[in-house]
Scaffold this motif. Structure first.
Motif, mmCIF file in Angstrom:
data_model
loop_
_atom_site.group_PDB
_atom_site.id
_atom_site.type_symbol
_atom_site.label_atom_id
_atom_site.label_comp_id
_atom_site.label_asym_id
_atom_site.label_seq_id
_atom_site.Cartn_x
_atom_site.Cartn_y
_atom_site.Cartn_z
ATOM 1 N N ILE A 44 1.086 -1.159 -0.031
ATOM 2 C CA ILE A 44 0.083 -0.141 0.214
ATOM 3 C C ILE A 44 1.074 1.509 -0.087
ATOM 4 O O ILE A 44 0.101 2.278 -0.488
ATOM 5 C CB ILE A 44 -1.285 0.156 1.242
ATOM 6 N N ILE A 47 1.394 3.634 -3.175
ATOM 7 C CA ILE A 47 -0.114 4.718 -3.319
ATOM 8 C C ILE A 47 -0.155 5.207 -1.745
ATOM 9 O O ILE A 47 -0.400 6.961 -2.446
ATOM 10 C CB ILE A 47 -1.333 3.728 -3.732
ATOM 11 N N THR A 48 -0.311 5.425 -0.941
ATOM 12 C CA THR A 48 0.522 6.401 0.214
ATOM 13 C C THR A 48 0.738 7.187 0.226
ATOM 14 O O THR A 48 0.826 8.437 0.525
ATOM 15 C CB THR A 48 0.116 5.481 1.235
ATOM 16 N N SER A 50 2.150 8.438 -3.022
ATOM 17 C CA SER A 50 1.914 9.789 -4.083
ATOM 18 C C SER A 50 0.503 10.073 -3.366
ATOM 19 O O SER A 50 0.166 11.426 -3.526
ATOM 20 C CB SER A 50 0.996 8.321 -5.184
ATOM 21 N N ILE A 51 -0.197 10.299 -2.478
ATOM 22 C CA ILE A 51 -1.352 10.617 -1.994
ATOM 23 C C ILE A 51 -0.722 11.792 -0.946
ATOM 24 O O ILE A 51 -2.298 12.863 -1.103
ATOM 25 C CB ILE A 51 -2.082 10.155 -1.496
ATOM 26 N N LYS A 57 -5.665 14.080 -5.858
ATOM 27 C CA LYS A 57 -6.106 13.167 -7.682
ATOM 28 C C LYS A 57 -7.139 12.205 -6.559
ATOM 29 O O LYS A 57 -6.268 10.725 -6.407
ATOM 30 C CB LYS A 57 -4.806 12.855 -7.897
ATOM 31 N N ASP A 59 -8.427 9.282 -7.862
ATOM 32 C CA ASP A 59 -8.087 7.870 -8.686
ATOM 33 C C ASP A 59 -7.499 7.356 -7.765
ATOM 34 O O ASP A 59 -7.280 5.841 -7.458
ATOM 35 C CB ASP A 59 -7.807 7.802 -10.281
ATOM 36 N N LEU A 60 -5.786 8.178 -6.645
ATOM 37 C CA LEU A 60 -5.387 7.470 -6.402
ATOM 38 C C LEU A 60 -6.339 6.503 -5.091
ATOM 39 O O LEU A 60 -5.733 5.905 -4.493
ATOM 40 C CB LEU A 60 -4.304 8.254 -5.487
ATOM 41 N N TYR A 61 -7.046 7.261 -4.253
ATOM 42 C CA TYR A 61 -7.884 7.230 -2.920
ATOM 43 C C TYR A 61 -8.083 5.948 -3.924
ATOM 44 O O TYR A 61 -8.746 4.805 -2.997
ATOM 45 C CB TYR A 61 -8.984 8.098 -2.751
ATOM 46 N N LYS A 63 -7.961 3.511 -6.485
ATOM 47 C CA LYS A 63 -7.106 2.737 -6.708
ATOM 48 C C LYS A 63 -6.367 2.004 -4.844
ATOM 49 O O LYS A 63 -6.205 0.448 -5.084
ATOM 50 C CB LYS A 63 -5.710 2.384 -7.157
ATOM 51 N N ARG A 64 -5.720 2.572 -4.091
ATOM 52 C CA ARG A 64 -5.322 1.963 -2.743
ATOM 53 C C ARG A 64 -6.884 1.263 -2.073
ATOM 54 O O ARG A 64 -6.867 0.477 -1.675
ATOM 55 C CB ARG A 64 -5.207 3.904 -1.497
ATOM 56 N N ASP A 79 -11.660 5.691 1.705
ATOM 57 C CA ASP A 79 -11.023 5.761 0.673
ATOM 58 C C ASP A 79 -11.921 5.640 -0.665
ATOM 59 O O ASP A 79 -11.902 6.545 -1.130
ATOM 60 C CB ASP A 79 -9.423 5.046 0.222
#
Length: 341
Positions: A44, A47-48, A50-51, A57, A59-61, A63-64, A79
């Motif tokens: 995880i 992505i965390t 990146s968030i 963003k 789309d990141l939430y 995906k996570r 998320d």
């Protein structure tokens, strides 16, 4: 990927997550790890990070949330909802939030999210079906029945309408009507019948100790031979009839399908323990731990096997691990006190 196929993928993802447990309670952050630990885990963390760098963003939430869904549905729900808040016109995010809310038992939220998604994609069968499920769970039976009747008029998903009405009949304690509706839906769709409907029919027949239950569970397994839920149901049916060898065979078959199936290993260990054979029970319990290293129940049960073998040091170590992975594991705490004497 197109929007509708994204939702279908999410539907399949969420449904398989539910089926594997076959009525098990959902896992939560409180029973596994803290939220901070989970979000910083190897899978995880990218992505965390990146968030943290791009908190807007959406789309990141999303995906996570998909990665979190199986083991941490409460965190996944947060998320999905964050993604939907940032991009309110994306039905995928709302559908994801609805699925997670269903798994975590937040049925009012599930109704809200699926209803909002339907405003964006009116007459979409999957969303209508999930909304009706949410309404049933939230005890809004009249609204659920209205949605079920709409689905019954669509030949492509009519079987789901029958299944929903059967669920409503069950809520009203009318088992006979529920079974008739399930049978009608399954006969209408044949091999493509709704998995939930087939399993529900099997469960109702199993409750009546009818061998016909196995036929429905087998039909369910034919729909998805990678899912072990139906095999577990067959094994449970044999267990309630004291057909231990047949139950063992089903659990072993489930393991062939999924070699990491901790629940099957635990059940096999339990059978050996019931047969007063703790030496044999140690191996399946150990394999359950290998499949799920944080499974507190597996450590506790292996501890019982070691205790029965008078290997108290090993038993104590397992009971302690059980309390680490589930701090309020009362049975393990009691076992430790017992060994301390």
């Amino acid at each position: 990927m197109k929007r509708t196929s994204l939702i279908l993928a999410l539907s399949y993802f969420a449904t398989t997550a539910l089926m594997v447990s076959c009525n098990d309670a959902p896992k939560t952050a409180s029973t596994l790890q803290t939220a901070d630990t989970v979000l910083q885990s190897a899978t995880i963390k990218p992505i965390t990070d990146s968030i943290i760098n791009f908190p807007q963003k959406h789309d990141l939430y999303f995906k996570r949330a998909l990665l979190l869904f199986n083991d941490e549905p409460h965190l996944a729900l947060q998320d999905f909802e964050k993604a939907a808040a940032l991009e309110p016109k994306n039905p995928d995010y709302l559908a994801g939030a609805g699925e997670a809310a269903l798994v975590t038992g937040e049925y009012k939220k599930a109704v809200q999210h699926f209803s909002t998604a339907l405003q964006l994609m009116p007459n979409y069968g999957y969303l209508q079906y999930k909304l009706a499920i949410s309404l049933i769970e939230n005890k809004e039976l009249e609204r659920a029945d209205s949605v079920a009747r709409i689905l019954q008029r669509d030949t492509k998903v009519a079987d789901k309408g029958f299944y929903l009405q059967a669920r409503i009949a069950e809520e009203k304690k009318d088992t006979a009507t529920a079974m008739k509706l399930l049978a009608a839906g399954i006969n209408h769709a044949g091999i493509h019948a709704d998995y939930d409907a087939i399993m529900e029919m099997g469960d109702l027949l199993s409750d009546r100790n009818s061998p016909e239950a196995i036929q429905y569970y087998q039909l369910a397994f034919q729909q998805d031979t990678t899912d072990t839920g139906a095999l577990h149901a067959i094994a449970e049916f044999h267990l309630q009839r004291k057909e231990m060898k047949d139950a063992m065979n089903m659990y072993e078959r489930a393991i062939l399908v999924d070699p990491t199936d901790a629940k099957a290993y635990l059940k096999i260990g339990d059978i050996y323990m019931d047969q007063k054979n703790p030496a044999k029970a140690v191996t399946p319990y150990s394999l359950a731990i290998k499949g799920e290293p944080s499974n507190a129940e597996a450590y506790y049960k292996r501890g019982l096997a070691y205790e029965a073998l008078h290997k108290n040091d090993l038993a104590k170590a397992d009971f302690e691990k059980a309390t680490i992975f589930k701090k309020n594991h009362e049975d393990a705490v009691t076992a430790l006190k017992r060994l301390a004497k």
